[in-house]
Design an enzyme around this catalytic site. Sequence first.
Site, PDB file in Angstrom:
ATOM      1  N   ASP A  27       8.516   1.641  -4.474  1.00  0.00           N
ATOM      2  CA  ASP A  27       9.823   1.895  -5.119  1.00  0.00           C
ATOM      3  C   ASP A  27      10.083   0.860  -6.383  1.00  0.00           C
ATOM      4  O   ASP A  27       9.418  -0.268  -6.336  1.00  0.00           O
ATOM      5  CB  ASP A  27      10.828   1.770  -4.326  1.00  0.00           C
TER       6      ASP A  27
HETATM    7  N1  URA Z   1       8.852   2.536   2.060  1.00  0.00           N
HETATM    8  C1  URA Z   1      10.001   2.587   0.973  1.00  0.00           C
HETATM    9  O1  URA Z   1      11.146   2.883   1.466  1.00  0.00           O
HETATM   10  N2  URA Z   1       9.560   2.198  -0.075  1.00  0.00           N
HETATM   11  C2  URA Z   1       8.546   2.080  -0.527  1.00  0.00           C
HETATM   12  O2  URA Z   1       8.117   1.624  -1.818  1.00  0.00           O
HETATM   13  C3  URA Z   1       7.467   1.996   0.438  1.00  0.00           C
HETATM   14  C4  URA Z   1       7.666   2.530   1.363  1.00  0.00           C
END
Ligand code: URA
Length: 253
Positions: free
Chosen positions: A104
């Site tokens: 993310d």
């Molecule tokens: N899970 C999440 O919530 N975000 C990420 O970036 C990776 C795994």
Amino acid sequence: MERIQKILARAGIASRREAERMMLEGRVLVNGKVADQLGFKADPLKDHIKVDGKILFRPEPKITLLLNKPKGYLSTVKDPTGRPTVMDLLKGVKWRVYPLGRLDFDAEGLLLLTNDGDLAYQLSHPKFSIPRTYWAKVEGVPEKKELIRLKRGVMLEDGEARIVSAHILRQMEKHSWVEAAVTEGRNHLVKRMFSAIGHPVLKLKRVGFGPIRLGNLPIGQMRSLTDEEMEGLKKLIAVRTRDERRGTIEDRR
Ligand code: URA
């Protein structure tokens, strides 16, 4: 794989029409063989292409990089809205690597980038179940039974999800750090799972991918995977492929 005339045109050797003529005249070799059929295809990353005796493309060596992604960067090659992407952190890397899976925008930590399409496929495909390990700062302190619930599986809007391992690393008054591993790359998976048990994620850092560890690589820095790390990934893929084949054979019985 692409038509050779298209590869030559993109490399600025000739127009597509002229490139076709050069092929028909036998002036183009692919991996040492005359490419005189207009339907021939090649992979500029893997194949050795020569025009009039001059090497056009030397196959790129396969490389895999580990980046410690900072927050505030997208793990994509381009963003139509102009936000920074991890590609902005790769100045000086001459290979056309791309991120393997997503992390993310507001998450940080281990992100692999590669120009090896086969490796990217195997490491990203859910059937290979490669564990991704995260440190998540969450609201409150999850109870043991809540972590067990995550291990047994919780229902999310896109289906059931499970954590393969989870334990509390540190607990404070109002929040805690939890180490958790999942074997898929579904969007916001860790955040959604912890929200499902009432402990929303406040910060997220990926610290492991299969046998690879982030270690103390500074934030925003990258390095190539070592031979041992590549071996470790390949071994894991081989084990998973064997398990999958066994499973398929057993399913057929
Ligand atoms: N899970 C999440 O919530 N975000 C990420 O970036 C990776 C795994």
